[in-house]
Design a protein around this motif. Structure first.
Motif, PDB file in Angstrom:
ATOM      1  N   ASP A 136       0.843  -1.206   0.000  1.00 53.10           N
ATOM      2  CA  ASP A 136       0.000   0.000   0.000  1.00 53.10           C
ATOM      3  C   ASP A 136       0.870   1.245   0.000  1.00 53.10           C
ATOM      4  N   SER A 137       2.039   1.145   0.608  1.00 54.14           N
ATOM      5  CA  SER A 137       2.989   2.260   0.550  1.00 54.14           C
ATOM      6  C   SER A 137       4.405   1.740   0.741  1.00 54.14           C
ATOM      7  N   LYS A 138       5.361   2.424   0.099  1.00 59.42           N
ATOM      8  CA  LYS A 138       6.778   2.107   0.241  1.00 59.42           C
ATOM      9  C   LYS A 138       7.519   3.407   0.512  1.00 59.42           C
ATOM     10  N   TRP A 139       8.501   3.331   1.393  1.00 59.47           N
ATOM     11  CA  TRP A 139       9.255   4.536   1.752  1.00 59.47           C
ATOM     12  C   TRP A 139      10.698   4.164   2.012  1.00 59.47           C
ATOM     13  N   PHE A 140      11.592   5.034   1.582  1.00 62.30           N
ATOM     14  CA  PHE A 140      13.017   4.839   1.836  1.00 62.30           C
ATOM     15  C   PHE A 140      13.622   6.211   2.106  1.00 62.30           C
TER      16      PHE A 140
END
Length: 464
Positions: A136-140
């Motif tokens: 649903d969401s990806k963050w780096f």
């Protein structure tokens, strides 16, 4: 009277129908890059990791967990699909699930398809663009993955691509990526607290991956003068030359010699830096676990923590991974299941492809046919496990772990071996005495060779 009874029955039925079904348990999925099973709860006493020790005291600790391939991208793709590496699949750091196993329903995708909110923070897959449909969401975090804080190191890295292998900076925990990943995980937990869906929150911490950068206070926990090189700091002549490498990953860094053994002072600096990074990431994980408790989510959340593979700290005069010695294959694996775990340890041999089916079973989901692992839920429930083996591979090397025996063959495309090694951990836990070519072990080698081929997977030699 009959009408009253009918009304009562209907009312009970309607009441039952109106009650929401029990929400599946949440999963907090914590990956730690290059983490060795060397914390206190594994019997060591030289690395300070109080938060991991505490978590282990509430979990089931796997004393004999093994990655299926000792390199990050391939290990993660294999784990998240539950699929074995083969001679042509899951090969190196740049492996992508979408390329090597496009038809496999990954663990996060299975959970998403069954009502879970799925979030990836930090390094879960190696590629930030892999398996996008699963999240649903990806963050780096933004910035260079080398993550230097001192200006001279930043400049050096920008000019050469790599900088020094260690950095001790007098900065706060949130200066480096792992502090930011912990902060993002805490923010997500706060948002997920009141959600009506179960969540799969994956946090991929970067340390203790090279370069060994950590705030100064974590370096200060250790006295370098007391750090010693490992007892296995040697390369016996009986071990095949194929078992060793030049640890090119480390040699890319500034001040590391391009050939030969490392100077002893540099070797101890690296070990010191590794310890500091473990303590640093331990503190970040502790912040997340504290918030899970503060939000009263502990009783509804399975917590699993794993390192993507082992790491050599001078063992066999090697650094990094990329080999099939136990130091690169054995991994930390702990799982906290509310109401079921309380600090138990198990000697059951576990492969990383077993994680997927185990989590699926724990949350009540059917396991896809592409998953090749075996659930370890019976072990969580206190039952014995008949499986006593694992298979790992890297490059041409394929290893069968069977009881106390570690048997490796280097094979060609046709599966024919051109080198072998065999260690008996009951008498040789440091893997210094290769038994494979000794006449007394001829029959043992023959039996293990047949068993290796029976267990390395039906598609092992199959080309894409």
């Amino acid at each position: 009277m009959k009408n009253l009874l009918l009304i009562a029955v209907l009312s009970i039925g309607l009441f039952a129908f109106a009650q929401p079904s029990k929400k599946r348990p949440n999963i907090l999925f914590i990956a730690v890059d290059d983490l060795r099973p060397e914390m206190n709860f594994y019997g060591a006493n030289h690395i300070q990791s109080p938060n991991l020790d505490k978590l282990a005291g509430e979990s089931l600790v796997f004393n004999r967990a093994y990655c299926n391939v000792p390199v990050c991208g391939a290990s993660r793709a294999s784990l998240l699909t539950g699929s074995r590496p083969t001679r042509y699949r899951f090969l190196d750091a740049r492996t992508e699930k979408d390329i090597d196993a496009p038809d496999a329903v990954s663990l996060p995708l299975l959970l998403k398809q069954n009502g879970y909110t799925t979030i990836s923070n930090g390094k879960i897959y190696h590629s930030g663009k892999d398996d996008m449909a699963a999240w649903d969401s990806k963050w780096f975090p933004k910035g260079s993955v080398r993550d230097y804080q001192l200006p001279e190191h930043v400049k050096q890295s920008m000019e050469a691509g790599y900088g020094v292998p260690t950095e001790m900076a007098d900065v706060g925990d949130d200066a480096y990526f792992d502090g930011k990943i912990a902060e993002k995980g805490i923010e997500d937990l706060q948002k997920l607290k009141n959600g009506n869906q179960p969540f799969f929150l994956a946090l991929g911490f970067m340390k203790p991956h090279l370069p060994f950068n950590a705030p100064k206070k974590y370096w200060d926990l250790y006295d370098r003068s007391k750090i010693e090189l490992p007892k296995s700091y040697m390369q016996p002549k009986s071990t095949p030359k194929e078992a060793f490498h030049k640890f090119g990953e480390l040699r890319k860094y500034h001040n590391v010699p391009k050939n030969g053994d490392l100077p002893e002072d540099l070797a101890k600096e690296l070990i010191h830096g590794y310890y500091a990074c473990v303590s640093y990431v331990d503190a970040q994980i502790g912040l997340v676990l504290d918030e899970l408790k503060r939000l009263e989510l502990e009783d509804d959340t399975i917590v699993i923590l794993w390192g993507d593979h082992g790491w050599n700290l001078g063992d066999h005069k090697l650094w990094c991974k990329h080999v099939t010695f136990e130091t690169a294959l054995r991994t930390p694996l702990i799982i906290k299941v509310p109401g079921k775990t309380s600090g138990q340890h198990t000697e059951a041999i576990t492969e990383y492809i077993d994680i997927y089916p185990s989590l699926a079973e724990l949350v009540g989901l059917n396991i896809p046919a592409t998953v090749e692992g075996q659930s370890f839920v019976p072990v969580i429930n206190g039952q014995s496990q008949q499986k006593d083996w694992a298979v790992s591979k890297f490059g041409d090397a394929v290893t069968l772990i069977k009881g106390d025996l570690f048997y490796t063959e280097w094979v060609k495309d046709d599966g024919i071996a051109y080198a072998r090694m065999l260690f008996d951990h009951k008498t040789d836990p440091l893997e210094l005495d290769n038994l494979a070519e000794k006449p007394a072990y001829k029959n043992t080698v023959k039996e293990l060779a047949a068993e290796l081929r029976a267990k390395w997977g039906k598609d092992f030699l199959k080309k894409k």
